[in-house]
Design a protein around this motif. Sequence first.
Motif, PDB file in Angstrom:
ATOM      1  N   ASP A   1       0.819  -1.216   0.000  1.00 40.24           N
ATOM      2  CA  ASP A   1       0.000   0.000   0.000  1.00 40.24           C
ATOM      3  C   ASP A   1       0.852   1.265   0.000  1.00 40.24           C
ATOM      4  OD1 ASP A   1      -2.666  -1.329   2.135  1.00 40.24           O
ATOM      5  OD2 ASP A   1      -2.338  -1.465  -0.035  1.00 40.24           O
ATOM      6  N   SER A   2       2.001   1.187   0.653  1.00 44.29           N
ATOM      7  CA  SER A   2       2.842   2.378   0.811  1.00 44.29           C
ATOM      8  C   SER A   2       3.468   2.846  -0.504  1.00 44.29           C
ATOM      9  CB  SER A   2       3.946   2.107   1.835  1.00 44.29           C
ATOM     10  OG  SER A   2       4.739   0.996   1.428  1.00 44.29           O
TER      11      SER A   2
ATOM     12  N   LYS B   1       1.899   2.047  -3.736  1.00 42.18           N
ATOM     13  CA  LYS B   1       0.930   2.038  -4.832  1.00 42.18           C
ATOM     14  C   LYS B   1       0.819   3.412  -5.467  1.00 42.18           C
ATOM     15  CE  LYS B   1      -2.067  -1.780  -3.435  1.00 42.18           C
ATOM     16  NZ  LYS B   1      -3.383  -2.171  -2.855  1.00 42.18           N
TER      17      LYS B   1
END
Length: 112
Positions: A61-62, A64
């Motif tokens: 997620d960090s 994307k």
Amino acid sequence: QVQLVQSGGGLVQAGGSLRLSCAASGTIFRFTSMGWYRQAPGKPRELVAAITPGGRTNYADSVKGRFTISRDNAKNTVYLQMNSLKPDDTAVYYCIMASNYWGQGTQVTVSS
């Protein structure tokens, strides 16, 4: 014997870009998933991005929207394009092949 040789990395200012490369020896590259991990000082190694033999990708997620993993089966090489880099991206980056073989690691340092 499979060998992974990494290149790229270095020092960049926040907001900048870098591209990492990982070249694999042997003949199984096109049949295996590839990935990039990173490890910052004092932190566990974490998965950054992965790509299947068919080209399906997934990302932490960090990263994307900022990082892109890609592969060139003709060159037995996987890439990690890193854009909009942040100081929190500072780490040693490792490529991995078939969840078993590791590259030598490449330092990425992002200054604020």
